[in-house]
Write a protein that holds these residues in place. Structure first.
Motif, mmCIF file in Angstrom:
data_model
loop_
_atom_site.group_PDB
_atom_site.id
_atom_site.type_symbol
_atom_site.label_atom_id
_atom_site.label_comp_id
_atom_site.label_asym_id
_atom_site.label_seq_id
_atom_site.Cartn_x
_atom_site.Cartn_y
_atom_site.Cartn_z
ATOM 1 N N PHE A 62 -24.555 67.116 -27.328
ATOM 2 C CA PHE A 62 -23.554 66.290 -28.451
ATOM 3 C C PHE A 62 -23.204 64.781 -28.048
ATOM 4 C CE2 PHE A 62 -22.754 70.750 -28.127
ATOM 5 C CZ PHE A 62 -22.735 71.109 -29.588
ATOM 6 N N VAL A 63 -23.214 63.953 -29.090
ATOM 7 C CA VAL A 63 -22.636 62.497 -29.037
ATOM 8 C C VAL A 63 -21.381 62.553 -29.326
ATOM 9 C CG1 VAL A 63 -22.907 60.288 -29.700
ATOM 10 C CG2 VAL A 63 -25.083 61.733 -29.500
ATOM 11 N N SER A 64 -20.461 62.386 -28.373
ATOM 12 C CA SER A 64 -19.025 62.296 -28.690
ATOM 13 C C SER A 64 -18.526 60.874 -28.770
ATOM 14 C CB SER A 64 -18.050 63.282 -27.984
ATOM 15 O OG SER A 64 -18.380 62.555 -26.308
ATOM 16 N N SER A 65 -17.457 60.677 -29.296
ATOM 17 C CA SER A 65 -17.033 59.144 -29.150
ATOM 18 C C SER A 65 -15.515 59.320 -29.216
ATOM 19 C CB SER A 65 -17.611 58.301 -30.514
ATOM 20 O OG SER A 65 -17.077 58.906 -31.543
ATOM 21 N N THR A 66 -14.942 58.054 -28.460
ATOM 22 C CA THR A 66 -13.420 57.880 -28.592
ATOM 23 C C THR A 66 -13.346 56.517 -28.999
ATOM 24 O OG1 THR A 66 -13.163 59.383 -26.819
ATOM 25 C CG2 THR A 66 -11.444 58.023 -27.077
ATOM 26 N N LEU A 67 -12.289 56.048 -29.738
ATOM 27 C CA LEU A 67 -11.652 54.823 -30.157
ATOM 28 C C LEU A 67 -10.537 54.541 -29.332
ATOM 29 C CD1 LEU A 67 -12.502 52.551 -32.097
ATOM 30 C CD2 LEU A 67 -11.159 53.638 -33.803
ATOM 31 N N LEU A 68 -10.358 53.185 -28.782
ATOM 32 C CA LEU A 68 -9.187 52.760 -28.208
ATOM 33 C C LEU A 68 -8.773 51.565 -28.670
ATOM 34 C CD1 LEU A 68 -11.517 53.716 -25.630
ATOM 35 C CD2 LEU A 68 -8.944 54.136 -24.806
ATOM 36 N N SER A 93 -17.519 60.691 -37.567
ATOM 37 C CA SER A 93 -16.132 60.022 -38.614
ATOM 38 C C SER A 93 -15.193 61.146 -38.234
ATOM 39 C CB SER A 93 -16.650 60.159 -40.087
ATOM 40 O OG SER A 93 -17.799 59.318 -40.219
ATOM 41 N N ALA A 94 -13.783 60.549 -38.401
ATOM 42 C CA ALA A 94 -12.861 61.280 -38.233
ATOM 43 C C ALA A 94 -11.649 60.848 -39.291
ATOM 44 C CB ALA A 94 -12.226 61.636 -36.997
ATOM 45 N N VAL A 95 -10.656 61.469 -39.666
ATOM 46 C CA VAL A 95 -9.421 60.559 -40.470
ATOM 47 C C VAL A 95 -8.383 60.672 -39.410
ATOM 48 C CG1 VAL A 95 -7.548 61.023 -42.030
ATOM 49 C CG2 VAL A 95 -10.038 61.590 -42.637
ATOM 50 N N VAL A 96 -8.009 59.401 -38.799
ATOM 51 C CA VAL A 96 -6.902 59.551 -38.087
ATOM 52 C C VAL A 96 -5.556 58.702 -38.758
ATOM 53 C CG1 VAL A 96 -6.296 58.274 -35.716
ATOM 54 C CG2 VAL A 96 -8.431 58.975 -36.089
ATOM 55 N N LYS A 97 -4.360 59.356 -38.731
ATOM 56 C CA LYS A 97 -3.211 58.931 -39.479
ATOM 57 C C LYS A 97 -2.287 58.399 -38.582
ATOM 58 C CE LYS A 97 -4.355 60.769 -43.769
ATOM 59 N NZ LYS A 97 -4.453 59.743 -45.098
ATOM 60 N N GLU A 98 -1.921 59.397 -37.378
ATOM 61 C CA GLU A 98 -1.111 58.810 -36.595
ATOM 62 C C GLU A 98 -1.539 58.993 -35.243
ATOM 63 O OE1 GLU A 98 1.910 57.527 -37.168
ATOM 64 O OE2 GLU A 98 1.615 57.675 -39.314
ATOM 65 N N PRO A 99 -1.736 57.964 -34.432
ATOM 66 C CA PRO A 99 -1.274 56.503 -34.683
ATOM 67 C C PRO A 99 -2.426 55.888 -35.522
ATOM 68 C CG PRO A 99 -1.927 56.896 -32.629
ATOM 69 C CD PRO A 99 -2.163 57.969 -33.005
ATOM 70 N N GLY A 100 -2.023 55.039 -36.370
ATOM 71 C CA GLY A 100 -2.973 54.529 -37.239
ATOM 72 C C GLY A 100 -3.615 53.460 -36.568
ATOM 73 N N TYR A 101 -4.884 53.156 -36.988
ATOM 74 C CA TYR A 101 -5.666 52.021 -36.419
ATOM 75 C C TYR A 101 -5.682 50.745 -37.392
ATOM 76 C CZ TYR A 101 -7.311 54.956 -32.638
ATOM 77 O OH TYR A 101 -7.306 55.573 -31.724
ATOM 78 N N ARG A 102 -5.971 49.550 -36.959
ATOM 79 C CA ARG A 102 -6.025 48.482 -37.900
ATOM 80 C C ARG A 102 -7.181 47.771 -37.870
ATOM 81 N NH1 ARG A 102 -5.970 44.591 -34.418
ATOM 82 N NH2 ARG A 102 -5.109 44.408 -32.629
ATOM 83 N N ALA A 103 -7.747 46.954 -38.698
ATOM 84 C CA ALA A 103 -9.011 46.204 -38.775
ATOM 85 C C ALA A 103 -8.902 45.292 -37.738
ATOM 86 C CB ALA A 103 -9.164 45.515 -40.177
ATOM 87 N N GLY A 104 -10.002 45.063 -36.791
ATOM 88 C CA GLY A 104 -10.047 44.037 -35.901
ATOM 89 C C GLY A 104 -10.821 44.745 -34.637
ATOM 90 N N GLY A 105 -10.501 44.248 -33.361
ATOM 91 C CA GLY A 105 -11.021 44.793 -32.282
ATOM 92 C C GLY A 105 -10.419 45.876 -31.941
ATOM 93 N N ALA A 106 -11.301 46.538 -31.300
ATOM 94 C CA ALA A 106 -11.386 48.075 -30.599
ATOM 95 C C ALA A 106 -12.435 48.062 -29.515
ATOM 96 C CB ALA A 106 -11.284 49.082 -31.348
ATOM 97 N N ARG A 107 -12.162 49.401 -29.066
ATOM 98 C CA ARG A 107 -13.539 49.625 -27.860
ATOM 99 C C ARG A 107 -13.784 51.113 -28.323
ATOM 100 N NH1 ARG A 107 -15.593 47.152 -23.971
ATOM 101 N NH2 ARG A 107 -16.434 48.520 -22.316
ATOM 102 N N VAL A 108 -15.093 51.441 -28.093
ATOM 103 C CA VAL A 108 -15.592 52.785 -28.281
ATOM 104 C C VAL A 108 -16.249 53.157 -26.976
ATOM 105 C CG1 VAL A 108 -17.239 54.001 -29.410
ATOM 106 C CG2 VAL A 108 -16.071 52.443 -30.597
ATOM 107 N N GLU A 109 -15.791 54.468 -26.628
ATOM 108 C CA GLU A 109 -16.481 55.041 -25.343
ATOM 109 C C GLU A 109 -17.472 56.143 -26.037
ATOM 110 O OE1 GLU A 109 -13.368 55.930 -22.471
ATOM 111 O OE2 GLU A 109 -12.998 53.711 -22.180
ATOM 112 N N ALA A 110 -18.585 55.998 -25.791
ATOM 113 C CA ALA A 110 -19.459 57.224 -26.151
ATOM 114 C C ALA A 110 -20.077 57.910 -25.144
ATOM 115 C CB ALA A 110 -20.625 56.674 -27.182
ATOM 116 N N THR A 111 -20.480 59.184 -25.532
ATOM 117 C CA THR A 111 -20.974 59.972 -24.133
ATOM 118 C C THR A 111 -22.079 60.972 -24.886
ATOM 119 O OG1 THR A 111 -18.840 60.165 -23.226
ATOM 120 C CG2 THR A 111 -20.376 61.765 -22.528
ATOM 121 N N LEU A 112 -23.205 61.062 -24.059
ATOM 122 C CA LEU A 112 -24.173 61.975 -24.435
ATOM 123 C C LEU A 112 -23.950 63.164 -23.592
ATOM 124 C CD1 LEU A 112 -26.655 62.471 -26.165
ATOM 125 C CD2 LEU A 112 -28.039 61.384 -24.527
#
Length: 140
Positions: A62-68, A93-112
């Protein structure tokens, strides 16, 4: 489209060669993250990239991903990988309501990651084939 795939394949080859944070990695396992993610008005987040893996005979991959972003962290989906030695695109893809994210910079950590039966009970345990961290820009 072909140019994008060629660029992605080149990036994936570079990631494969440069990845030092892998365990049990095969000679052609690799992972990349696109530098732009999508943030929709309803809180839907879509992340993507490319991967390559060679062997899934020991268990599913699987390819998993985390958004920070700032003090927020959320898992964003998971995609079943096809391990045939070719470069494939992944999209989580996922719907994340709380805590909400905003447009702009972030970091993704992906794992195979591969799930393999281990131990006396044969419970599946994760084995990490490749990891990639990438600064991304979230936009609509």
């Amino acid at each position: 489209m072909r140019a994008r795939l060629a660029l992605a394949a080149g990036a994936l080859l570079a990631v494969t060669a440069a990845t030092v944070s892998t365990a049990h990695a095969g000679p052609a396992d690799g992972l990349s993250v696109d530098p732009v993610g999508t943030l929709a008005d309803d809180g839907s987040i879509t992340l993507s990239g490319y991967y390559r893996c060679v062997d899934d005979s020991a268990g599913p991959v699987f390819v998993s991903s985390t958004l920070l972003q700032e003090d927020r962290s959320a898992g964003i989906g998971g995609t079943r990988a096809v391990c045939d030695g070719l470069v494939h695109e992944w999209t989580n893809s996922a719907v994340v309501k709380e805590p909400g994210y905003r447009a702009g910079g972030a970091r993704v950590e992906a794992t195979l990651m591969q799930l393999t039966p281990d131990g006396p009970m044969g419970l599946p345990l994760p084995g990490f084939l490749a990891r990639q961290s990438q600064d991304v820009t979230l936009g609509s």
